[in-house]
Design an enzyme around this catalytic site. Structure first.
Site, short mmCIF file in Angstrom:
data_model
loop_
_atom_site.label_atom_id
_atom_site.label_comp_id
_atom_site.label_asym_id
_atom_site.label_seq_id
_atom_site.Cartn_x
_atom_site.Cartn_y
_atom_site.Cartn_z
CG HIS A 10 -7.57 1.72 -1.88
ND1 HIS A 10 -7.01 1.79 -0.63
CD2 HIS A 10 -6.61 2.08 -2.75
CE1 HIS A 10 -5.75 2.17 -0.73
NE2 HIS A 10 -5.47 2.36 -2.02
CD GLU A 83 -3.10 2.90 -5.16
OE1 GLU A 83 -2.18 3.52 -4.60
OE2 GLU A 83 -4.00 2.34 -4.55
#
Length: 96
Positions: A10, A83
């Site tokens: 990201h 994550e």
């Protein structure tokens, strides 16, 4: 026929700009992160994509949305792409 997988991290967030851990913290892309994703979307515009997957966190979903848009593809959320949770280190800096 071969399959090619592109792994994309990201774009930047306010926490990453401050060098803070944000694994499980659901934080948005910063202005810089939005620009990074737009630039990458432009660069990948001519690459044929079959699917776009992202974790359910807003920073990854937004990055994926920007990458998928030129290809008119939906973003497919996958919990397995989240994550790691940094536990008590979440939102703290490396120095802390």
């Amino acid at each position: 026929m071969s399959t090619r997988i592109l792994l994309v991290r990201h774009g930047s967030t306010e926490l990453s700009a401050e060098d803070r851990f944000a694994g499980a913290t659901d934080v948005a892309l910063s202005t810089e992160g939005e620009q990074q994703a737009r630039l990458l979307a432009r660069r990948l515009g001519s690459v044929k994509l079959a699917a776009v997957y992202a974790s359910p966190l807003q920073r990854t979903r937004r990055t994926a949305e920007l990458l998928a848009a030129p290809h008119a593809l939906p973003v497919l959320p996958r919990d397995e792409l989240r994550e790691i949770d940094h536990g008590h280190w979440e939102q703290r800096t490396r120095a802390e």
